[in-house]
Scaffold this active site. Structure first.
Site, PDB file in Angstrom:
ATOM      1  N   ASP A 145      -2.118 -17.839 -15.592  1.00  0.00           N
ATOM      2  CA  ASP A 145      -2.913 -18.846 -16.273  1.00  0.00           C
ATOM      3  C   ASP A 145      -2.206 -19.402 -17.511  1.00  0.00           C
ATOM      4  O   ASP A 145      -2.103 -20.618 -17.683  1.00  0.00           O
ATOM      5  CB  ASP A 145      -4.268 -18.246 -16.665  1.00  0.00           C
ATOM      6  CG  ASP A 145      -5.172 -19.241 -17.370  1.00  0.00           C
ATOM      7  OD1 ASP A 145      -6.033 -19.824 -16.709  1.00  0.00           O
ATOM      8  OD2 ASP A 145      -5.005 -19.437 -18.592  1.00  0.00           O
ATOM      9  N   VAL A 177      -7.687 -22.059 -16.372  1.00  0.00           N
ATOM     10  CA  VAL A 177      -7.091 -22.507 -15.108  1.00  0.00           C
ATOM     11  C   VAL A 177      -7.515 -21.580 -13.973  1.00  0.00           C
ATOM     12  O   VAL A 177      -7.834 -22.032 -12.866  1.00  0.00           O
ATOM     13  CB  VAL A 177      -5.560 -22.577 -15.213  1.00  0.00           C
ATOM     14  CG1 VAL A 177      -4.968 -23.129 -13.916  1.00  0.00           C
ATOM     15  CG2 VAL A 177      -5.135 -23.450 -16.384  1.00  0.00           C
ATOM     16  N   ASP A 178      -7.534 -20.277 -14.230  1.00  0.00           N
ATOM     17  CA  ASP A 178      -8.017 -19.334 -13.217  1.00  0.00           C
ATOM     18  C   ASP A 178      -9.465 -19.635 -12.836  1.00  0.00           C
ATOM     19  O   ASP A 178      -9.826 -19.629 -11.653  1.00  0.00           O
ATOM     20  CB  ASP A 178      -7.917 -17.901 -13.741  1.00  0.00           C
ATOM     21  CG  ASP A 178      -6.533 -17.301 -13.573  1.00  0.00           C
ATOM     22  OD1 ASP A 178      -5.753 -17.822 -12.759  1.00  0.00           O
ATOM     23  OD2 ASP A 178      -6.233 -16.315 -14.271  1.00  0.00           O
ATOM     24  N   ILE A 179     -10.301 -19.862 -13.839  1.00  0.00           N
ATOM     25  CA  ILE A 179     -11.713 -20.127 -13.574  1.00  0.00           C
ATOM     26  C   ILE A 179     -11.873 -21.411 -12.760  1.00  0.00           C
ATOM     27  O   ILE A 179     -12.610 -21.457 -11.767  1.00  0.00           O
ATOM     28  CB  ILE A 179     -12.499 -20.230 -14.894  1.00  0.00           C
ATOM     29  CG1 ILE A 179     -12.459 -18.912 -15.666  1.00  0.00           C
ATOM     30  CG2 ILE A 179     -13.941 -20.659 -14.620  1.00  0.00           C
ATOM     31  CD1 ILE A 179     -13.064 -17.736 -14.941  1.00  0.00           C
ATOM     32  N   GLY A 182     -10.852 -20.863  -9.238  1.00  0.00           N
ATOM     33  CA  GLY A 182     -11.904 -20.177  -8.497  1.00  0.00           C
ATOM     34  C   GLY A 182     -13.010 -21.118  -8.064  1.00  0.00           C
ATOM     35  O   GLY A 182     -13.539 -21.012  -6.949  1.00  0.00           O
TER      36      GLY A 182
END
Length: 396
Positions: A145, A177-179, A182
């Site tokens: 991220d 960015v990860d969220i 997802g």
């Protein structure tokens, strides 16, 4: 009945982007089975402190793991062994969805890549999440991220402006960015399932963190593509709207989010500066953007004359968008947040009442249900084998 009742999701992912998608599908009712390494599990189980700690044993799990792994059942399977690979293939044959975030090609040697699993389950929706995607010159690289926030332009837009004290690029305070990846993964999975229900065909989803970061540059990307000029850091200010930033008050700070000329005129009246609303430098948003360097210092000299609470009470009464800058203790004590049920507790056999953040999704007919607290490593291995496979494949 939940929205995704009966959907089977095999979650081979770890850390955040993939698990976030798995948790969201689980919240919506899917049966999500999280496959983890025996003895170790998801890396985030030990990303502490802080911990969720058992009272009577040494068992503990990192709060980080808790944030992305409710409504899942954990099975411990060693993918490095032929027995473990056979077990996962058997589970995949029964699954509707597979989530994975191994390096490109990382599962092929195990016979767990899309082509291998498609051969035994043509209806399978297989979602691969990587840093840079399945193609392109960066495909073999690992992606994280923080790295993607830098490479994808977000950090060039976040932080104090050049020339100000503390200027420089800054990452966002959560792994955004990860969220977002997802969330995109969940949307893609649901779209692929709709296609499968129409055609009987599954498909491979290739989702990259860098692609997601570039896509979510939104108006900043459009500003650059339209003008050819790269946007610069503006701290808390907005590139296209003025005033839309933080302002000092007599006892702290507040946010003004003024989006049109009518709101600005009402602010000026409340601030005792009605002449600003008719000043040709400030009367329209384009004029305020052009003259921000003049207007903002004048406003800051005015906002420090009242407390945050006084400003918010006066501005809200006239429908001028504003608000405080809350710490997390204030967030979870906010009456609106409390009313919306955004803090929940789930009962865990080892840890008792575990505090978690609730889902923001409100469905009138098929509401989110909180069924399973974030599991212990391998807690449901025997149960899942019985449910999905009838116990036909032995534990690896």
């Amino acid at each position: 009945m939940t929205a995704l009742h009966g959907l089977k999701v095999l979650d081979l992912s770890r850390v955040l982007a993939g698990p976030w998608a798995g948790q969201l599908l689980g919240d919506l009712g899917a049966d999500v089975v999280k496959v983890e390494r025996p003895g170790a599990g998801d890396d985030t189980r030990v990303w502490g402190p802080p911990w969720v700690q058992a009272q009577d044993t040494d068992d503990r799990q990192a709060a980080y793991f808790q944030c992305a792994n409710r409504n899942k059942r954990s099975v411990a399977i060693d993918l490095a062994t032929p027995e473990g690979q056979a077990q996962v293939r058997a589970l995949a044959a029964k699954a509707d969805v597979v989530l994975e975030n191994f390096k490109v090609g990382g599962l092929k040697g195990y016979g767990l890549d899309y082509d291998s699993l498609k051969a035994i389950n043509p209806k399978l929706v297989y979602c691969s999440i990587t840093g840079f995607g399945q193609t392109g010159p960066y495909a073999p690289r690992a992606g994280y991220d923080f790295l993607i926030q830098g490479m994808g332009g977000l950090m060039s837009l976040t932080g104090r402006a050049d020339g100000e004290e503390g200027a420089g690029p800054q990452k966002v305070g959560v792994a955004l960015v990860d969220i977002m990846t997802g969330l995109y993964a969940t949307i893609a999975v649901l779209a692929a399932l709709q296609h499968r229900d129409r055609t009987g065909e599954g498909q491979h989803i290739d989702l990259a963190l860098l692609d997601v970061q570039v896509a979510t540059l939104a108006n900043q990307a459009a500003n650059y593509l339209s003008s050819g000029t790269a946007p610069r850091r503006l701290g808390n200010a907005h590139p296209n709207i003025v005033p839309y930033q933080d302002f000092p008050t007599a006892d702290g700070d507040m946010i003004l989010a003024i989006g049109n000329d009518g709101q600005f005129a009402r602010f000026c009246a409340i601030a005792g500066k009605p002449e600003w609303a008719t000043d040709e430098r400030f009367a329209t948003n384009p004029a305020r953007v052009a003259n921000r360097a003049v207007l903002i210092p004048l406003m800051r000299q005015t906002t420090v004359m009242r407390t945050t609470a006084e400003w918010i009470a006066a501005l809200e009464a006239e429908a001028v968008p504003c608000g405080p800058i809350n710490r997390l203790d204030q967030v979870f004590a906010d009456p609106q947040v409390v009313s919306r049920g955004m803090k929940i507790e789930m009962q865990h056999d080892a840890f008792g009442a575990v505090p978690l953040v609730g889902s923001p999704i409100r469905l009138s007919a098929t509401p989110v249900q909180y069924r399973i607290a974030p599991p212990m490593l391998g807690e449901h291995t025997a149960q899942v084998l019985a449910d999905w496979l009838g116990g036909a494949v032995t534990t690896a």
